[in-house]
Design an enzyme around this catalytic site. Sequence first.
Site, mmCIF file in Angstrom:
data_model
loop_
_atom_site.group_PDB
_atom_site.id
_atom_site.type_symbol
_atom_site.label_atom_id
_atom_site.label_comp_id
_atom_site.label_asym_id
_atom_site.label_seq_id
_atom_site.Cartn_x
_atom_site.Cartn_y
_atom_site.Cartn_z
ATOM 1 N N GLU A 273 44.803 26.017 12.838
ATOM 2 C CA GLU A 273 46.276 25.979 12.952
ATOM 3 C C GLU A 273 46.756 24.580 13.333
ATOM 4 O O GLU A 273 47.380 24.381 14.373
ATOM 5 C CB GLU A 273 46.731 26.966 14.048
ATOM 6 C CG GLU A 273 46.306 28.406 13.824
ATOM 7 C CD GLU A 273 46.554 29.299 15.053
ATOM 8 O OE1 GLU A 273 46.880 28.784 16.141
ATOM 9 O OE2 GLU A 273 46.412 30.522 14.910
ATOM 10 N N ARG A 312 59.560 13.863 23.937
ATOM 11 C CA ARG A 312 58.163 13.697 24.374
ATOM 12 C C ARG A 312 57.959 12.635 25.454
ATOM 13 O O ARG A 312 57.246 12.889 26.423
ATOM 14 C CB ARG A 312 57.237 13.439 23.174
ATOM 15 C CG ARG A 312 57.243 14.589 22.156
ATOM 16 C CD ARG A 312 56.189 14.427 21.073
ATOM 17 N NE ARG A 312 54.860 14.575 21.621
ATOM 18 C CZ ARG A 312 54.035 13.589 21.880
ATOM 19 N NH1 ARG A 312 54.361 12.337 21.606
ATOM 20 N NH2 ARG A 312 52.859 13.823 22.407
ATOM 21 N N CYS A 343 72.473 10.616 30.340
ATOM 22 C CA CYS A 343 72.623 10.360 31.778
ATOM 23 C C CYS A 343 71.481 10.976 32.569
ATOM 24 O O CYS A 343 71.646 11.978 33.273
ATOM 25 C CB CYS A 343 73.961 10.899 32.256
ATOM 26 S SG CYS A 343 75.299 10.025 31.455
#
Length: 415
Positions: A273, A312, A343
């Site tokens: 997978e 990420r 922010c």
Amino acid sequence: MSIMKEVKGVLHFEGVALPAVAEKFATPCYVYSRAAITANWQAFSEQLKAPHKICFAVKANSNLAVLQVLAELGAGFDVVSGGEIARVLRAGGKAEDIVFSGVAKSDAEIRYALNENIGQFNVESDAELERISEIASAMKVSARISLRVNPDVDAKTHPYIATGLEDNKFGIPMQDALATYQRAAELPGIEIVGADCHIGSQLTELAPFLAALERMLALVDSLAEHGITLKHIDMGGGLGVTYTDEQPPQVAEYIQAMLKRLQDYPHLALYLEPGRAIVANAGVLLTRVEYLKFNGHKHFIMVDAGMNDLLRPALYQAHHDIVNVASNSSAAAITGDVVGPVCETGDFLGQNRTLRVQPGDLLAVKSAGAYGFTMSSNYNTRPKPAEVMINGEHMHLVRARETLEDVWRGETLIP
Ligand SMILES: *Cc1c(COP(=O)(O)O)cnc(C)c1O
């Protein structure tokens, strides 16, 4: 592989100069290469032919056009929600080639998956097994299942993307697996077809995969002794990619090592997978420099993409190389953090980077094809970026940049 190349100081994806993409579709913008996705897929498919099976992990990049490219190449799909099943079908994937993972599948998702007659469920708990049996029996159908077993192997990766340790929420503990299989064999509406595991993501060594395989084969042996035979084992995804200087195993090496160990099990097909390994290096995030800022001791390069577009770095301290799209030799080199407009102090795309840039310059955040757009959000009421697929000389807008109307669709004022 990456299809990115520099021509006269300007980055290209296949036959298209990246500044032309920014000109046409503005920034921030994800850009994918069909040729790169295809080549990455073929690295797997050349090694692993039927009855073995490769199921692309849809959560890595679920854009319909990306799924379409893979479906046309004959891919199977690993999904983690009813929504991802619907995407695969919408993109032309076949229901029989879908495996459905996920720790908290709802009644509605299970019913939908059974109605569409997907390939199999990767069942993650005893309670889920009972629920699938009840729903399938009531629908008078049979659910093909694998149990997702937790092999308790350390994937040696970031703790947020390690999934095969005893204390992770995923899968059924190895010591309980035999009993759960025996229960599955008795339950109505259940057909046992395989066993499944997925130990984590961005693995850069073979050893944890082989350790997991060893434990899965011990389970296969013990099941066989108890009269339960499997058709396949699914070793999940997780093969790492090169973001900067990582040296993950080559796809061929990874697959051949597992196939070699499986020689003693000729009746057992191998399923994989992969997500990241197919798409990460097939995409970049294009962003434009808005401002340069110096606070007396630290430089900031402020760009128009933020953590809402690419999470990420903020979530896992992940490193993405960031490069000029067109070299700018007239700008002075500065070393600082590449930060977005959101922010949050955690809103950075890269820290301590040295670049020659001026406001208005384009940057490419590399290896952004996996877990990029799919993890994006509207935080700070920022419309999600556009997505573009490059195909040879052509650029196709495969997701329009969101408008503000898109962002607040479904919201209402009170009377
Ligand atoms: C996320 C995930 C994958 C894909 O992992 P990659 O590291 O992107 O290859 C495969 N299987 C399952 C069950 C997953 O949750």
